[in-house]
Design an enzyme around this catalytic site. Structure first.
Site, PDB file in Angstrom:
ATOM      1  N   ASN A 120      34.153  24.441  52.251  1.00 51.25           N
ATOM      2  CA  ASN A 120      35.398  23.645  52.216  1.00 51.25           C
ATOM      3  C   ASN A 120      36.722  24.441  52.560  1.00 51.25           C
ATOM      4  OD1 ASN A 120      37.150  21.542  51.409  1.00 51.25           O
ATOM      5  ND2 ASN A 120      35.663  21.049  49.851  1.00 51.25           N
ATOM      6  N   ARG A 171      29.237  35.570  33.891  1.00 50.21           N
ATOM      7  CA  ARG A 171      28.164  35.847  33.212  1.00 50.21           C
ATOM      8  C   ARG A 171      27.370  34.567  33.132  1.00 50.21           C
ATOM      9  NH1 ARG A 171      29.118  40.514  31.178  1.00 50.21           N
ATOM     10  NH2 ARG A 171      30.964  41.448  30.572  1.00 50.21           N
ATOM     11  N   THR A 218      30.499  39.920  40.122  1.00 49.46           N
ATOM     12  CA  THR A 218      30.291  41.284  40.469  1.00 49.46           C
ATOM     13  C   THR A 218      28.959  41.886  40.532  1.00 49.46           C
ATOM     14  OG1 THR A 218      30.485  41.868  38.240  1.00 49.46           O
ATOM     15  CG2 THR A 218      32.611  41.416  39.313  1.00 49.46           C
ATOM     16  N   HIS A 250      38.043  48.900  48.519  1.00 48.15           N
ATOM     17  CA  HIS A 250      38.862  50.100  48.971  1.00 48.15           C
ATOM     18  C   HIS A 250      38.710  51.489  47.925  1.00 48.15           C
ATOM     19  CE1 HIS A 250      41.149  47.659  51.839  1.00 48.15           C
ATOM     20  NE2 HIS A 250      40.968  46.765  50.876  1.00 48.15           N
TER      21      HIS A 250
END
Length: 190
Positions: free
Chosen positions: A93, A188, A173, A123
């Site tokens: 989208n 989670r 993550t 980074h």
């Protein structure tokens, strides 16, 4: 790979970038030059009349690693394009961003909501090395029939299994199992 310094001594920054497992200078002129075709292709996609663009501007389709049968709304941005592989039926989208400094593979019929971000680069954590442009990139893989809700962010090194759902605004993550539903920051299992 080193977490606190630069590996690949004797290699050019471009060689480190292509190796995909070491820190490199993301602002190196050779690496920056690789982003120029993506800038032009995204600009063409984002400014072309929708009737002429169809599912994807030809310049963008030609740049991507694979994109047959995928549909990308405008605006769209990718860093390199050649590291992005879209299976048939992928729908992205408006406002999606893919920083494909490493491979990004999206499975068949996967849908990304507005403003989804797939971010391969990280980074450096050391401020001096970060200031010197040091980054490392990890691949992202989305399985088939995945649904990523609006505004979600998927970080490098993550694999999301077939049929999984990522709630709007989630920050992913870690890997997501096939069929799982995740939400939150960090995401989670629901």
């Amino acid at each position: 790979m080193s977490g606190d310094g630069i590996t690949g001594d004797g290699c050019s920054e471009l060689e480190k970038f292509r190796a995909g497992s070491t820190w490199y200078d993301g602002m190196d002129p050779e690496i920056d030059a690789l982003r120029a075709p993506a800038r032009r292709a995204c600009w063409a996609h984002n400014t072309l009349d929708p009737d002429a663009r169809g599912a994807m501007a030809p310049a963008l389709r030609d740049l991507l690693g694979a994109a047959e049968g995928a549909f990308l709304e405008a605006p769209f941005h990718c860093a390199y394009g050649f590291n992005l592989y879209l299976a048939p039926g992928v729908y992205m989208n408006s406002g999606c961003v893919v920083l494909d400094c490493a491979e990004v593979r999206i499975g068949a019929r996967t849908m990304l909501g507005p403003q989804v971000k797939l971010l391969c680069p990280e980074h450096h954590h050391d401020p001096q090395l970060r200031g010197a442009g040091q980054e490392i990139a990890r691949p992202i893989t989305l399985g088939a029939d995945v649904w990523i809700g609006a505004g979600a962010i998927v970080l490098g090194g993550v694999t999301i299994g077939d049929g999984a759902i990522v709630a709007a605004g989630a920050v992913v993550t870690r890997d997501v199992a096939p069929g799982a539903k995740v939400a939150g920051v960090p995401a989670r299992v629901m």
